[in-house]
Write a protein that holds these residues in place. Structure first.
Motif, short mmCIF file in Angstrom:
data_model
loop_
_atom_site.label_atom_id
_atom_site.label_comp_id
_atom_site.label_asym_id
_atom_site.label_seq_id
_atom_site.Cartn_x
_atom_site.Cartn_y
_atom_site.Cartn_z
N THR A 1 -7.40 -69.86 -50.40
CA THR A 1 -6.41 -68.84 -50.73
C THR A 1 -5.02 -69.41 -50.97
O THR A 1 -4.19 -68.77 -51.62
N GLY A 2 -4.73 -70.59 -50.43
CA GLY A 2 -3.37 -71.11 -50.51
C GLY A 2 -2.46 -70.50 -49.47
O GLY A 2 -1.27 -70.85 -49.40
N ASP A 3 -2.98 -69.58 -48.64
CA ASP A 3 -2.20 -68.99 -47.56
C ASP A 3 -2.44 -69.77 -46.27
O ASP A 3 -3.56 -70.20 -45.99
N ALA A 4 -1.39 -69.92 -45.49
CA ALA A 4 -1.49 -70.57 -44.19
C ALA A 4 -1.58 -69.51 -43.10
O ALA A 4 -0.87 -68.50 -43.14
N GLY A 5 -2.47 -69.73 -42.15
CA GLY A 5 -2.62 -68.77 -41.07
C GLY A 5 -3.46 -69.33 -39.95
O GLY A 5 -3.82 -70.52 -39.95
N TYR A 6 -3.77 -68.47 -39.00
CA TYR A 6 -4.62 -68.90 -37.88
C TYR A 6 -5.43 -67.71 -37.39
O TYR A 6 -5.13 -66.55 -37.68
N ASP B 1 2.47 -68.01 -43.55
CA ASP B 1 3.26 -68.57 -44.65
C ASP B 1 2.33 -68.80 -45.83
O ASP B 1 1.14 -68.52 -45.76
N ARG B 2 2.88 -69.36 -46.89
CA ARG B 2 2.08 -69.69 -48.06
C ARG B 2 2.08 -71.19 -48.29
O ARG B 2 3.14 -71.82 -48.28
N ILE B 3 0.90 -71.71 -48.51
CA ILE B 3 0.81 -73.12 -48.86
C ILE B 3 1.21 -73.29 -50.32
O ILE B 3 1.97 -74.18 -50.68
N LYS B 4 0.73 -72.42 -51.16
CA LYS B 4 1.13 -72.47 -52.56
C LYS B 4 2.44 -71.72 -52.72
O LYS B 4 2.77 -70.85 -51.92
#
Length: 518
Positions: free
Chosen positions: A391-396, A407-410
């Motif tokens: 997805t390009g999204d950062a999460g846990y 946050d967003r990786i992309k």
């Protein structure tokens, strides 16, 4: 699975029930399906064959619903055009997907000459409007009324159903390919995540060209509900429609919800019929959410997380966790739990799964994951590597299986529910000879969730003001992608490898924000 299945169910189970309301126009399911079959026949007579793409550039209407189902009934593939794009961007999407037939309404007919100028694929125009069809176009009503109703082509399963263009990190939009399975099971998964009763009245205020609006429509049809369609989101009209039609459910982007709560009519309209508000597509701050729950105490709230490539929902925070009792679990800041049909895991940069409460990239597997990007095999392979959509999204994930997006990786900005890719805006700005360096990113905005912010370093001796930069951007890209705030600087942080350290410019804006993305 095929998306037209609910139409056949409606003809058997409730043919005389009200299917759709658009202003003064009303259609039962029997009437709606008849028009859909006629439109399918008309499109076939104009040359549409199985798998051919057909576009629509229009605001929401009952005709948009007819278009979506009519193309699919006739065996085609829908290409809903972003109404906020420039003529060049529209032409690119038509040519990239070889879309030869386009439906267009009164609002956008003035754009047609420019679209024709830039598009080599476009051949046939169907006018969806109240006036006489302009020269060189075919009137929708005439096409339906003079065409034979044809049987449902019943394309299904992995047959392509839709190409939805979303911003591209390389500066060009990407066509997300969704199959019948993707769309049907995506809608089923979202419904299972936050169940709602069948045959309810729902209001469509989100645009149908957007995956959230389109899938809300498909999902309601699966439940044989009544579609109340507004041309677009206007707070006063939404509030009036909820009262007038006794609307039970609605999907809203957070900015829409804020505008409803702030509107003076909110206090005077009878909203007692409203039982369900689903929200998503952009960040929802907790203060706004708590205000909404207080102002609408009898309403079930649920959050949806996803993206176009996921058709679109893969996690839902159910209504229970929005209640006073449910909030004790402390999950209100989460994006919810994976839908029954979606697998979600969090991985490190080498695609190894990380432990709970460890931030990594969110990846998804399941029947709602897109087939790929149209004519972009390399980007498809990268996004779907290992069988998971990256997805390009950062999460846990926490210990209870709740997903948190941090946050967003992309470098994607979500402003008012619309995706804006910073690379596309940066490439546009860098066409100006006065600009030496630029960085574009999202910063917090009370109204839009995020706004597009540009940091500019000019070449020595060059002169450029905000208005000139804005005018240039509007000539090349859609207005919602253009920077809403601009900062001119003398120096920009650069790494030893010569890369702009965008995070150093972005982080101060987000320093005091407890949630960076919804």
């Amino acid at each position: 699975m095929n998306i037209t299945q609910p139409l056949h169910k409606a003809l058997r189970e409730c043919p005389g029930a009200l299917a759709i309301v658009d202003g003064e126009r009303r259609q039962t399911w029997r009437q709606l399906v008849s028009r859909i079959a006629g439109l399918a026949g008309g499109l076939q007579s104009l040359g549409m064959r199985h798998g051919d793409r057909v576009g629509m550039l229009a605001r929401n209407s009952d005709h948009y619903v007819e278009y979506l189902y009519g193309v699919l009934w006739g065996g085609g593939v829908v290409n809903p055009v972003n109404i906020r794009w420039s003529a060049r961007e529209i032409a690119y999407s038509l040519d990239d997907s070889d879309t030869r037939i386009l439906l267009i309404d009164d609002t956008f007919i003035a754009l047609l000459p420019a679209i024709r100028e830039h598009s080599s694929a476009l051949k046939t125009i169907i006018f969806v409007g109240e006036d006489t069809a302009p020269e060189g176009t075919i009137g929708l009503e005439r096409l339906i009324n003079t065409s034979a109703e044809v049987p449902d082509a019943k394309r299904h399963s992995d047959d392509l159903a839709a190409i939805l263009y979303t911003g591209g990190t390389t500066g060009q939009p990407k066509g997300v390919m969704l199959s019948h399975n993707n769309c049907y099971l995506g809608a089923i998964g979202a419904s299972l995540g936050a169940p709602r009763p069948p045959r309810q009245v729902a209001l469509h205020a989100a645009p149908f060209f957007h995956v959230a609006g389109m899938q809300s429509m498909f999902g309601l049809s699966i439940r044989l509900g009544t579609h109340v369609v507004l041309t677009g989101f206007e707070p006063a009209l939404v509030l009036h429609a909820i009262e007038q039609y006794r609307v039970a459910e609605i999907f809203l982007v957070p900015t829409m919800l804020r505008m409803l709560l702030d509107h003076p009519d909110f206090r005077i309209r009878n909203l007692s019929s409203l039982g369900s508000v689903r929200y998503g597509a952009s960040p929802m701050d907790v203060t706004l959410l708590e205000r909404a729950m207080k102002e609408l105490p009898g309403v079930d709230f649920s959050q949806a997380y996803g993206m176009t490539e996921l058709a679109p929902t893969v996690a839902v925070l159910p209504p229970h966790y929005h209640t006073e009792e449910g909030r004790k679990a402390g999950k209100l800041r989460s994006a919810g739990i994976p839908t029954p049909l979606a697998e979600i895991q969090i991985v490190d940069p080498t695609d190894n799964e990380v432990p709970n409460n460890t931030v990594g990239e969110i990846v998804v597997r399941g029947p709602m994951v897109m087939q790929g990007y149209w004519n972009k095999p390399e980007q498809t392979a990268e996004a779907l590597r290992g069988g998971w959509m990256h997805t390009g999204d950062a999460g846990y994930m926490d210990e209870d299986g709740f997903l948190y997006v941090v946050d967003r990786i992309k470098d994607m900005i979500v402003s008012g529910g619309e995706n804006v890719y910073s690379a596309e805006v940066e490439n546009t700005i860098l066409k100006l000879p006065q600009v030496e360096l630029c960085a574009v990113f999202g910063v917090p905005d009370d109204r839009w969730g995020e706004r597009v912010h540009a940091v500019i370093k000019l070449r020595p001796g060059s002169d450029l003001n905000e208005q000139q930069l804005t005018d240039h951007c509007k000539d090349h890209i859609a207005g919602y992608k253009c920077p809403r705030s601009i900062e001119f600087v003398d120096e920009m942080p650069i790494s030893s490898a010569g890369k702009l350290l965008k995070f150093k410019m972005r982080d101060p804006y987000w320093k005091n924000q407890d949630r960076r993305v919804g």
